[in-house]
Design a protein around this motif. Structure first.
Motif, PDB file in Angstrom:
ATOM      1  N   GLN A  20       0.822  -1.209   0.000  1.00 60.12           N
ATOM      2  CA  GLN A  20       0.000   0.000   0.000  1.00 60.12           C
ATOM      3  C   GLN A  20       0.858   1.261   0.000  1.00 60.12           C
ATOM      4  OE1 GLN A  20      -2.914  -0.089   3.284  1.00 60.12           O
ATOM      5  NE2 GLN A  20      -4.415   0.201   1.678  1.00 60.12           N
ATOM      6  N   TYR A 105       1.513   6.698   9.111  1.00 59.77           N
ATOM      7  CA  TYR A 105       0.680   5.526   8.866  1.00 59.77           C
ATOM      8  C   TYR A 105       0.629   4.652  10.113  1.00 59.77           C
ATOM      9  CZ  TYR A 105      -0.776   1.268   6.225  1.00 59.77           C
ATOM     10  OH  TYR A 105      -1.418   0.151   5.742  1.00 59.77           O
ATOM     11  N   ARG A 131      -5.167   2.547   9.817  1.00 65.48           N
ATOM     12  CA  ARG A 131      -5.641   1.312   9.183  1.00 65.48           C
ATOM     13  C   ARG A 131      -6.051   0.257  10.199  1.00 65.48           C
ATOM     14  NH1 ARG A 131      -7.133   3.233   4.413  1.00 65.48           N
ATOM     15  NH2 ARG A 131      -7.569   4.794   6.011  1.00 65.48           N
ATOM     16  N   ASP A 132      -5.614   0.359  11.444  1.00 61.54           N
ATOM     17  CA  ASP A 132      -6.233  -0.465  12.483  1.00 61.54           C
ATOM     18  C   ASP A 132      -6.192   0.291  13.806  1.00 61.54           C
ATOM     19  OD1 ASP A 132      -4.019  -1.162  14.188  1.00 61.54           O
ATOM     20  OD2 ASP A 132      -3.531  -2.881  12.941  1.00 61.54           O
ATOM     21  N   GLN A 170     -10.599   3.914   7.709  1.00 64.08           N
ATOM     22  CA  GLN A 170     -10.890   3.024   6.581  1.00 64.08           C
ATOM     23  C   GLN A 170     -12.332   3.069   6.128  1.00 64.08           C
ATOM     24  OE1 GLN A 170      -9.279  -0.966   5.994  1.00 64.08           O
ATOM     25  NE2 GLN A 170      -8.495  -0.832   8.063  1.00 64.08           N
ATOM     26  N   THR A 171     -13.264   3.107   7.094  1.00 64.25           N
ATOM     27  CA  THR A 171     -14.683   2.977   6.749  1.00 64.25           C
ATOM     28  C   THR A 171     -15.505   3.929   7.613  1.00 64.25           C
ATOM     29  OG1 THR A 171     -15.339   1.332   8.421  1.00 64.25           O
ATOM     30  CG2 THR A 171     -14.253   0.491   6.425  1.00 64.25           C
ATOM     31  N   ASN A 174     -15.774   3.249  11.422  1.00 65.89           N
ATOM     32  CA  ASN A 174     -14.683   3.572  12.341  1.00 65.89           C
ATOM     33  C   ASN A 174     -14.708   5.023  12.825  1.00 65.89           C
ATOM     34  OD1 ASN A 174     -13.478   1.039  12.476  1.00 65.89           O
ATOM     35  ND2 ASN A 174     -12.204   1.404  10.680  1.00 65.89           N
ATOM     36  N   GLN A 193     -10.515   5.762   1.968  1.00 69.54           N
ATOM     37  CA  GLN A 193     -10.622   4.359   1.568  1.00 69.54           C
ATOM     38  C   GLN A 193      -9.237   3.755   1.341  1.00 69.54           C
ATOM     39  OE1 GLN A 193     -13.377   2.665   1.441  1.00 69.54           O
ATOM     40  NE2 GLN A 193     -15.083   3.998   0.915  1.00 69.54           N
ATOM     41  N   ASN A 194      -9.135   2.457   1.602  1.00 70.71           N
ATOM     42  CA  ASN A 194      -7.918   1.756   1.207  1.00 70.71           C
ATOM     43  C   ASN A 194      -7.693   1.917  -0.291  1.00 70.71           C
ATOM     44  OD1 ASN A 194      -6.639   0.801   3.456  1.00 70.71           O
ATOM     45  ND2 ASN A 194      -7.595  -1.211   3.435  1.00 70.71           N
ATOM     46  N   ASN A 306     -13.131  -3.096   9.076  1.00 71.84           N
ATOM     47  CA  ASN A 306     -11.881  -3.317   8.365  1.00 71.84           C
ATOM     48  C   ASN A 306     -12.177  -3.739   6.941  1.00 71.84           C
ATOM     49  OD1 ASN A 306      -9.353  -4.367   7.448  1.00 71.84           O
ATOM     50  ND2 ASN A 306      -8.737  -4.717   9.551  1.00 71.84           N
TER      51      ASN A 306
END
Length: 408
Positions: A20, A105, A131-132, A170-171, A174, A193-194, A306
């Motif tokens: 990524q 990141y 991302r998490d 991400q969404t 979240n 978005q990813n 996720n």
């Protein structure tokens, strides 16, 4: 713009995060921006090492080891990492650089001190790509209680969030976690978005036609096999299909559960499942061209949302998805809304089997299915859109006297 990106994964690593970030950095260069990527490196003697990769300057900075070691050593190494990186950065030719924006990141949650230092020097804004959400997901998975270790990691993560002016999650699901953070002055929360770039087309070293699964409809999984994925149900599903000669399963990747899963498949006598080590990301499209369905697996104990990188690779290749995910995950709604596969939210093998059978039938009759997957990718997950969105966060007009407030 002159931008700096802080991360702890990048090629030659083959993780989804490394791919990524490689793709993101290439796109910044394509869009005419000057990007420098800062990475920790435990395997070099010199404090810093500069190289150019695809038009992007990459600075590898000496830092403690944080990969493939015990939890205690890893935590200590991660705590020291941003300070070691800053020390090496200050010894490098980059020390006097002024940036128009700082991007970092997560994972890792430990980049906050380095990002803060670079923002202060340049009087610029910071964009955090999340991302998490750690340590929350570790609590959800039962890997950690809410005792002292949790409170420590939570404090580290919240400090990192406090450094950011914009956070991209991400969404939409979240966003709720960051609503309190968003109330701070000048803060912006958005869905980023990813993304994925078009991979190079390299012949895949895995040739399914040369295996016992030749001629079958193949369910493929390519990615990490760890505690967060909950992969055992995939073997349960394969066991349900063991009597069929027209269906097979190919699992590609690494992770702490990979060997255990392979041993489990062997002990169950599953001759319809093949395991392979991870392959170069540029081989992935050719692998998927040999398969019928892509598998997404997330442990049902997750409570956050996720959209894994592997899902994007399936969409990019026109491969419909069979997903076993935690209840309420935004990904399940996306799959159903876009009609690009089936999603199970109950972690029940009977339900997953029924969905798999239904999807196999659809693969045979729905000629438009691959095209819908590709169209979804182009519409929502292009790397060009991700770069434009990040750059826009730095281009917002602001009176000059307020530019240094980002460091407060």
């Amino acid at each position: 713009m002159r931008l700096v990106l802080i991360a702890d994964t990048f090629p030659p690593l083959r993780t989804s995060g490394a791919v990524q970030l490689r793709d993101l950095s290439r796109e910044f260069a394509r869009q005419g921006h000057t990007l420098t990527v800062l990475l920790p490196n435990a395997d070099q003697r010199e404090p810093w090492k500069l190289e150019e990769v695809d038009g992007v300057q990459v600075a590898r900075l000496r830092a403690p080891r944080t990969k493939d070691i015990g939890y205690v050593r890893r935590t200590l190494g991660e705590c020291l990492m941003p300070y070691a990186m800053l020390k090496a950065y200050n010894q490098s030719p980059l020390a006097g650089e002024m940036w128009d924006g700082v991007i970092w990141y997560a994972p890792s949650i430990f980049h906050g001190p380095l990002a803060q230092a670079l923002k202060r020097r340049s009087g610029c804004k910071g964009y955090l790509i999340v991302r998490d959400i750690f340590p929350e997901w570790a609590v959800d998975m039962g890997l950690m209680g809410r005792g002292l270790p949790y409170r420590f990691f939570d404090a580290v993560a919240r400090y990192q969030y406090s450094v950011a002016d914009t956070i991209g999650v991400q969404t939409p699901g979240n966003e709720a976690y960051f609503m309190r953070w968003k109330q701070g002055l000048g803060r912006k929360l958005e869905v980023l978005q990813n993304w994925l770039d078009k991979p190079a087309q390299r012949p895949c070293s895995i040739r399914i036609a040369d295996t016992p699964l030749a001629g079958r409809k193949v369910f493929v999984y390519a990615g990490n096999m760890g505690v967060a994925q909950g992969m055992d149900i995939v073997l349960d599903l394969a066991e349900r299909f063991a009597g069929r000669q027209d269906v097979g399963f190919v699992l590609v990747g690494r992770g702490r559960d990979a060997k255990r899963l392979a041993s489990s498949a062997q002990n169950r006598g599953l001759n319809n499942v093949l395991f392979f080590d991870e392959i170069d990301p540029d081989e992935i499209p050719d692998l998927y061209a040999q398969c019928s369905v892509g598998i997404v697996a997330l442990d049902p104990r997750h409570k956050s949302h996720n959209i894994p990188g592997k899902f994007l690779t399936y969409m990019q290749s026109g491969l419909p998805v069979l997903a076993n995910v935690n209840a309420g995950n935004d990904l399940a709604d996306l799959i159903r809304r876009e009609q690009i596969g089936r999603a199970c939210e109950t972690n029940d093998v009977n339900a997953l089997e029924a969905l798999a059978l239904d999807l196999l039938a659809q693969v045979d009759r729905d000629a438009e299915l691959p095209q819908r997957c590709k169209q979804l990718f182009e519409r929502q997950f292009s790397v060009a859109q991700a770069v434009r969105q990040i750059v826009a966060a730095f281009e917002l007009d602001e009176p000059p006297e307020t530019q240094d407030t980002c460091s407060h």
